[in-house]
Scaffold this active site. Structure first.
Site, PDB file in Angstrom:
ATOM      1  N   LYS A 168       6.799  -2.179  20.871  1.00 30.75           N
ATOM      2  CA  LYS A 168       7.360  -2.911  19.727  1.00 30.75           C
ATOM      3  C   LYS A 168       6.990  -2.185  18.441  1.00 30.75           C
ATOM      4  O   LYS A 168       5.861  -2.247  17.963  1.00 30.75           O
ATOM      5  CB  LYS A 168       6.852  -4.354  19.648  1.00 30.75           C
ATOM      6  N   GLU A 189      -6.642  -0.689  16.422  1.00 32.61           N
ATOM      7  CA  GLU A 189      -6.909   0.252  15.322  1.00 32.61           C
ATOM      8  C   GLU A 189      -6.431  -0.439  14.063  1.00 32.61           C
ATOM      9  O   GLU A 189      -5.240  -0.617  13.853  1.00 32.61           O
ATOM     10  CB  GLU A 189      -6.192   1.583  15.558  1.00 32.61           C
ATOM     11  N   GLU A 234      -8.496  -3.070   1.567  1.00 28.81           N
ATOM     12  CA  GLU A 234      -7.561  -1.982   1.869  1.00 28.81           C
ATOM     13  C   GLU A 234      -6.266  -2.211   1.094  1.00 28.81           C
ATOM     14  O   GLU A 234      -5.476  -3.089   1.437  1.00 28.81           O
ATOM     15  CB  GLU A 234      -7.279  -1.914   3.366  1.00 28.81           C
ATOM     16  N   CYS A 263      -3.724   4.769   7.057  1.00 23.71           N
ATOM     17  CA  CYS A 263      -4.928   4.005   7.394  1.00 23.71           C
ATOM     18  C   CYS A 263      -6.198   4.790   7.102  1.00 23.71           C
ATOM     19  O   CYS A 263      -7.237   4.204   6.778  1.00 23.71           O
ATOM     20  CB  CYS A 263      -4.886   3.570   8.857  1.00 23.71           C
TER      21      CYS A 263
END
Length: 492
Positions: free
Chosen positions: A175, A250, A385, A284
């Site tokens: 997905k 992750e 983040e 990331c």
């Protein structure tokens, strides 16, 4: 796309309710493609197809040499269609065409690496001290895998999952992000052309909020591999725990880039800029926290600000563009909110901070490289983040302080250290609690080395031998070639 683009049990099918989604080019707001939007029933069908294919045993029993050959065929087809897929990736994500080519070349390398690794992997013999006993530790496929990839590196991240899963003999449902599904659709079409059996690789695209439970809260799935935000990852883990489903996560990072005063000036300035502003900071492992030695900080930040103002951003298909737009207008709104937050927290804005005035960019989701100086650990822009083109600057006086700052984050994905003192570089690299540490470099990886994070950056590893092991179960087979009675119970 005129053809159906859900792939379930070896067939390309439309969504069960006929639903579709427009895929938007973030450079100009135009519609790139219209794709099918899966329903929960479609997701259940995809999981069921993968379950049936695994339980039938055809793919898991396929000789390793044949599985390896399939991965190599996929790599060759990616190489054949490299130009077309690079363009798709740029239109979908907004990244520059140069970056898209790098991604595709890396994907090709990943498929070839796992084709090699699975071919040379062998059983491990264990000496139990009895010559009549053959004791073997063998690896077998874990089973049905759900593979969920993010929007920033859609082709690369899904390939990090599909390649080892196929190599291991698993079946799967992929997905991609509903925002950037096009290159994954192209990859699955190439896998079909390469000869992947029906049911082994299935594809659904759609919102995680809609499809999530059907994909993750089910006993038919043996492993969920997810790359994305921490909150979603935690929700997936909670969903999976009731079924004792293995989960590999992750979950991003807030990555420090530590610069000592003795570091090479030119390469440090260059790589700090590259480390944070490539792909407009939507990475990331982006080096969003500059931690710089106080004695050089003023001059270093001034040079960064001057160069950041000269970065050329524009349509990723324009060869003059050095970085592209943000992935969507909604994401740009999020970045603007962080800029406002930084100002309210007392950080000093030294570069960027507002939308570009160039009318040629007005229809796209552009935002310039932005730098905040005089930041500290109490600020949310330092701790959260932001996932955009924002660099925060903190200062240190001693090596111990640099390490303390670098580790003072709930994340632990990646870090950079810059110094000409080799011994100090090694000390700091070993002291940092991050899954990847670059010493006098930043941002590079190899398929042969593991990738993943400490703390809230997730668990498990992708790439390297551990990336294959995520998709395997360990079995011990004890074979006695000369069995004798145990004599434990004598009957007397």
């Amino acid at each position: 796309m005129s053809e159906p683009n859900l792939y379930i049990d070896g067939k390309w099918v439309p969504a069960g309710d006929g639903g579709t989604r427009d895929i938007i080019n973030p450079a100009d707001g135009s519609v790139v493609a219209v794709v099918d939007e899966a329903t929960p029933a479609d997701a259940v069908a995809a999981v069921s197809a993968a379950r049936a294919a695994f339980d039938a045993g055809e793919w898991s029993a396929t000789p390793v040499a044949q599985r390896s050959a399939l991965l190599l065929r996929i790599a060759d087809l990616l190489d054949r269609d490299r130009d077309q897929i690079a363009r798709i990736e740029t239109l979908d994500t907004g990244k520059t065409l140069r970056e898209s080519y790098i991604d595709i070349d890396d994907v090709i390398s990943v498929f070839r690496y796992y084709a090699y690794l699975v071919a040379v992997e062998s059983d491990r013999l264990v000496d139990v001290g009895n010559p009549a006993v053959i004791s073997r530790v063998v690896r077998e496929p874990i089973g049905v895998c759900v593979l969920i990839a993010p929007w920033n590196y859609p082709l690369l991240q899904i390939a990090w999952k599909i390649a080892p899963a196929l190599a291991a003999g698993c079946t799967m449902v992929a997905k991609p992000s509903e925002v950037t599904p096009l290159s994954t659709i192209a990859l699955v079409r190439l896998a079909e052309e390469a000869g992947v059996p029906a049911g082994v690789l299935n594809l659904v695209q759609g919102s995680g909020a809609v499809l999530g439970a059907a994909l993750t809260d089910t006993p038919d799935v043996d492993l969920i591999s997810f790359t994305g935000g921490a909150a979603t990852g935690a929700a997936i883990a909670r969903s999976a725990v009731g079924h004792v489903t293995r989960v590999a996560l992750e979950l991003g990072g807030k990555n420090p880039h530590i610069v000592f005063a003795d570091a090479d000036w030119e390469t440090s300035v260059d790589q700090v800029l590259t480390g944070v502003f490539m792909h407009s900071g939507q990475v990331c492992s982006s080096g969003t926290r500059l931690i710089v030695e106080e004695s050089i900080a003023d001059d270093f930040v001034a040079e960064l600000a001057a160069r950041a103002g000269k970065i050329r951003f524009g349509d990723g298909l324009d060869p003059d563009s050095e970085t592209g737009p943000l992935v969507s207008a909604a994401h740009r709104d999020k970045i603007e909110a962080y800029v406002a937050l930084g100002l309210s927290e007392g950080a000093t804005l030294v570069a960027g901070g507002s939308r570009p005035a160039d009318p040629r960019l007005s229809n796209g989701s552009f935002f310039p490289p932005t730098i905040f100086d005089r930041c500290d650990r109490s600020m949310r822009i330092v701790r959260e983040e932001t996932f955009g083109p924002i660099l925060t600057v903190e200062r240190f006086g001693t090596e111990a302080e640099a390490i303390e700052l670098g580790n003072d984050t709930e994340f632990g994905l990646a870090a950079g250290v810059r110094t000409s003192d080799a011994a100090r570089g090694e000390r700091v690299a070993r002291a940092l609690r991050h899954g990847t540490v670059w010493l006098n470099d930043f941002g590079y990886y190899t398929p042969a080395a593991e990738w993943g994070g400490f703390k809230k950056s997730g668990n498990g590893r992708e790439l390297g031998p551990s990336g294959l092991a995520e998709y395997q179960e360990i079995k011990h087979i004890w074979s006695n070639t000369s069995p004798t009675a145990a004599g434990w119970f004598t009957g007397g």
